[in-house]
Design a protein around this motif. Structure first.
Motif, PDB file in Angstrom:
ATOM      1  N   LEU A   1      27.141  14.613  11.546  1.00 42.62           N
ATOM      2  CA  LEU A   1      27.850  16.055  11.853  1.00 42.62           C
ATOM      3  C   LEU A   1      27.687  16.196  13.310  1.00 42.62           C
TER       4      LEU A   1
ATOM      5  N   VAL B   1      31.863  13.067   2.634  1.00 43.36           N
ATOM      6  CA  VAL B   1      30.667  13.844   3.291  1.00 43.36           C
ATOM      7  C   VAL B   1      29.309  13.314   2.252  1.00 43.36           C
TER       8      VAL B   1
ATOM      9  N   ILE C   1      29.980  11.972   7.733  1.00 42.99           N
ATOM     10  CA  ILE C   1      31.508  12.029   7.645  1.00 42.99           C
ATOM     11  C   ILE C   1      31.964  10.838   7.397  1.00 42.99           C
TER      12      ILE C   1
ATOM     13  N   LEU D   1      36.290  19.068   6.809  1.00 42.84           N
ATOM     14  CA  LEU D   1      35.061  18.109   6.741  1.00 42.84           C
ATOM     15  C   LEU D   1      33.923  18.538   7.311  1.00 42.84           C
TER      16      LEU D   1
ATOM     17  N   ALA E   1      30.521  19.165   5.653  1.00 42.90           N
ATOM     18  CA  ALA E   1      29.213  18.483   6.097  1.00 42.90           C
ATOM     19  C   ALA E   1      28.419  19.325   6.322  1.00 42.90           C
TER      20      ALA E   1
END
Length: 181
Positions: free
Chosen positions: A78, A45, A6, A170, A174
């Motif tokens: 992640l 990502v 990320i 996010l 991810a």
């Protein structure tokens, strides 16, 4: 081994723009896989076989060359992002996610700085540090909060903050990238 990262760009918005389509294209052309972006405020990502320092350098080089962007780039895996979500000290605040922010910090801040920031908190506002993440709950609004206004300089370390809506989105992007989507 391929990792999902990320990518949080500091200082995007206002005069500094990173157009999301051009950013996706530039990162993909730079050899990253599964590139996705989220809203025009500096979130991406991607997947890479490179280690964190190499990913960070490569992204910074691409942004400098393609966009003239010379600001901090913060990376979280992640697993680290899931830990950020799990460690939220204000779980009751997720019901109004725009008033809960997670700020990724480059380093842990000095405790005295956090105490000084707490002095700016209005009734009901809270700040907690867990590792290298600052959580801010501003139930009357982030944009009108004295705590939020003083946070960036007051915390004393490079950082970039996202509201809880963005944090969750996010993680979703991810997760999709980890499946090869």
């Amino acid at each position: 081994m391929t990792s999902v990262w990320i990518v949080l760009f500091r200082g995007v918005g206002g005069k500094t723009q990173l157009p999301v389509k051009r950013l996706r294209d530039a990162l993909t052309a730079g050899g990253f896989e599964g590139v996705a972006t989220y809203i025009n405020s500096g979130n991406a990502v991607l997947r890479s076989t490179l280690q964190r320092p190499a990913v960070s350098r490569k992204i910074a080089d691409i942004c400098s060359r393609e966009f003239g962007f010379e600001k901090d780039v913060h990376l979280r895996s992640l697993a680290e992002w899931r830990e950020l979500i799990a460690n939220n000290p204000f779980p009751e605040a997720v019901s109004v996610p725009k008033f809960l922010h997670a700020a990724v910090l480059a380093d842990p801040p000095e405790e005295g700085r956090v105490e000084t920031l707490r002095g700016y908190a209005a009734a009901g506002e809270r700040i907690e540090i867990v590792g290298t993440v600052a959580y801010l709950h501003t139930p009357a609004g982030f944009g009108t909060s004295k705590l939020a206004e003083k946070f960036d300089r007051g915390i004393g370390v490079a950082n970039t903050a996202r509201n809880w809506n963005t944090v969750i989105k996010l993680e979703e992007l991810a997760r999709q990238a980890s499946r090869g989507n």
